[in-house]
Design a protein around this motif. Structure first.
Motif, short mmCIF file in Angstrom:
data_model
loop_
_atom_site.label_atom_id
_atom_site.label_comp_id
_atom_site.label_asym_id
_atom_site.label_seq_id
_atom_site.Cartn_x
_atom_site.Cartn_y
_atom_site.Cartn_z
N ARG A 126 55.03 36.10 41.97
CA ARG A 126 54.03 35.04 42.13
C ARG A 126 52.61 35.60 42.01
O ARG A 126 51.75 35.01 41.37
N GLU A 127 52.39 36.74 42.64
CA GLU A 127 51.06 37.36 42.60
C GLU A 127 50.71 37.76 41.17
O GLU A 127 49.58 37.56 40.72
N GLU A 128 51.66 38.31 40.44
CA GLU A 128 51.41 38.68 39.05
C GLU A 128 51.12 37.45 38.21
O GLU A 128 50.23 37.47 37.35
N GLN A 129 51.88 36.38 38.45
CA GLN A 129 51.64 35.13 37.72
C GLN A 129 50.26 34.56 38.04
O GLN A 129 49.55 34.09 37.14
N ARG A 130 49.89 34.61 39.32
CA ARG A 130 48.57 34.11 39.72
C ARG A 130 47.47 34.91 39.04
O ARG A 130 46.50 34.34 38.51
N LYS A 131 47.61 36.23 39.04
CA LYS A 131 46.61 37.08 38.39
C LYS A 131 46.53 36.77 36.89
O LYS A 131 45.43 36.71 36.32
N ARG A 132 47.68 36.57 36.29
CA ARG A 132 47.71 36.26 34.85
C ARG A 132 47.02 34.92 34.57
O ARG A 132 46.24 34.80 33.63
N ARG A 133 47.31 33.91 35.42
CA ARG A 133 46.66 32.60 35.25
C ARG A 133 45.15 32.71 35.42
O ARG A 133 44.38 32.12 34.67
N MET A 134 44.72 33.47 36.43
CA MET A 134 43.28 33.63 36.66
C MET A 134 42.62 34.33 35.47
O MET A 134 41.52 33.96 35.05
N GLU A 135 43.28 35.32 34.93
CA GLU A 135 42.75 36.03 33.77
C GLU A 135 42.65 35.08 32.57
O GLU A 135 41.62 35.06 31.87
N LEU A 136 43.69 34.30 32.34
CA LEU A 136 43.66 33.32 31.25
C LEU A 136 42.55 32.30 31.47
O LEU A 136 41.83 31.92 30.54
N TYR A 137 42.40 31.84 32.70
CA TYR A 137 41.36 30.86 33.03
C TYR A 137 39.97 31.43 32.74
O TYR A 137 39.14 30.80 32.12
N ARG A 138 39.73 32.68 33.22
CA ARG A 138 38.42 33.31 33.00
C ARG A 138 38.11 33.45 31.51
O ARG A 138 37.00 33.16 31.07
N LYS A 139 39.11 33.88 30.73
CA LYS A 139 38.89 34.04 29.29
C LYS A 139 38.66 32.70 28.62
O LYS A 139 37.82 32.59 27.71
N SER A 140 39.39 31.69 29.06
CA SER A 140 39.25 30.38 28.42
C SER A 140 37.93 29.70 28.79
O SER A 140 37.38 28.95 27.99
N VAL A 141 37.42 29.95 29.99
CA VAL A 141 36.14 29.37 30.40
C VAL A 141 35.00 29.93 29.54
O VAL A 141 34.00 29.24 29.31
N GLU A 142 35.15 31.13 29.01
CA GLU A 142 34.11 31.76 28.19
C GLU A 142 33.82 30.97 26.92
O GLU A 142 32.72 31.06 26.37
N VAL A 143 34.79 30.19 26.43
CA VAL A 143 34.57 29.44 25.18
C VAL A 143 33.86 28.10 25.42
O VAL A 143 33.49 27.42 24.46
N LEU A 144 33.64 27.73 26.66
CA LEU A 144 32.98 26.46 26.98
C LEU A 144 31.48 26.56 26.75
O LEU A 144 30.87 27.63 26.87
N SER A 145 30.89 25.40 26.47
CA SER A 145 29.42 25.35 26.38
C SER A 145 28.85 25.53 27.77
O SER A 145 29.55 25.29 28.77
N PRO A 146 27.58 25.92 27.91
CA PRO A 146 27.00 26.10 29.25
C PRO A 146 27.08 24.84 30.10
O PRO A 146 27.35 24.92 31.31
N ARG A 147 26.90 23.66 29.52
CA ARG A 147 26.94 22.40 30.28
C ARG A 147 28.38 22.10 30.74
O ARG A 147 28.60 21.67 31.86
N GLN A 148 29.37 22.34 29.86
CA GLN A 148 30.78 22.12 30.24
C GLN A 148 31.16 23.08 31.38
O GLN A 148 31.81 22.69 32.34
#
Length: 196
Positions: A126-148
């Motif tokens: 579970r902890e590994e999955q959580r870390k993986r999800r957080m990493e994916l989330y952080r990387k995916s947030v980088e593609v958003l516009s500043p307002r989004q």
């Protein structure tokens, strides 16, 4: 300790009660005769309570050892044979109870260990999955516009409503809804892209 044929203390023809009385006085010959006289009968009887012949033999030895140790404290039973059978039965039943209790305790311990192991293993996964999800989330947030990014972070991190976000960002509620919708859509697409 056991009777040797032809000795002066030949107890072979004596009654069980006479042997008991002499044994209580410390006569080893009488004690040996009691042992030899009842051993086979006790063994056959003991096999009714245990499938292991060694267990029965050890229990008979234990019975006679205890008798010798406590001979001065014992009273004369109504039936020597009956007393020996009851005593052996108690020894074997106690031994069986202890063995059963030990097996049950070991089984419970192993179950708990298995559960703990599975729980620890699941927690690691579970902890590994959580870390993986957080990493994916952080990387995916980088593609958003500043307002989004701002609208999404105020919603997700701060738990604000659309009205509160609209006031902070100086835009309409509808625009906040659109920014959050677009942000979540882009995050889903990016996560899909990153996991392929």
């Amino acid at each position: 300790m056991f009777r040797k044929p032809g000795t002066s203390d030949d107890w072979h023809g004596r009654s069980a009660e006479e042997l008991w009385t002499a044994f209580q006085s410390g006569n080893r010959g009488a004690f040996s005769e009691l042992f030899l006289r009842y051993y086979e009968q006790l063994f056959r009887y003991g096999m009714n309570f245990s499938s292991g012949s060694e267990v029965v033999k050890d229990s008979i030895q234990k019975l006679f050892f205890r008798l010798w140790q406590k001979r001065t404290l014992l009273s004369r039973p109504r039936s020597v044979r009956g007393y020996l059978f009851v005593s052996l039965r108690r020894i074997l039943l106690r031994l069986h109870e202890r063995e059963t209790s030990r097996r049950e305790r070991n089984a419970r311990y192993l179950e708990q260990e298995d559960e703990a192991f599975v729980t620890i293993e699941e927690e690691i996964v579970r902890e590994e999955q959580r870390k993986r999800r957080m990493e994916l989330y952080r990387k995916s947030v980088e593609v958003l516009s500043p307002r989004q990014k701002e609208a999404l972070l105020l919603r997700v991190d701060e738990g604000m409503s659309n009205g509160e976000i609209a006031k902070i960002m100086g835009i309409s509620d509808k625009r906040v809804r659109n920014l959050i919708y677009e942000a979540t859509r882009r995050i889903r697409e990016e996560i899909y892209y990153l996991t392929e």
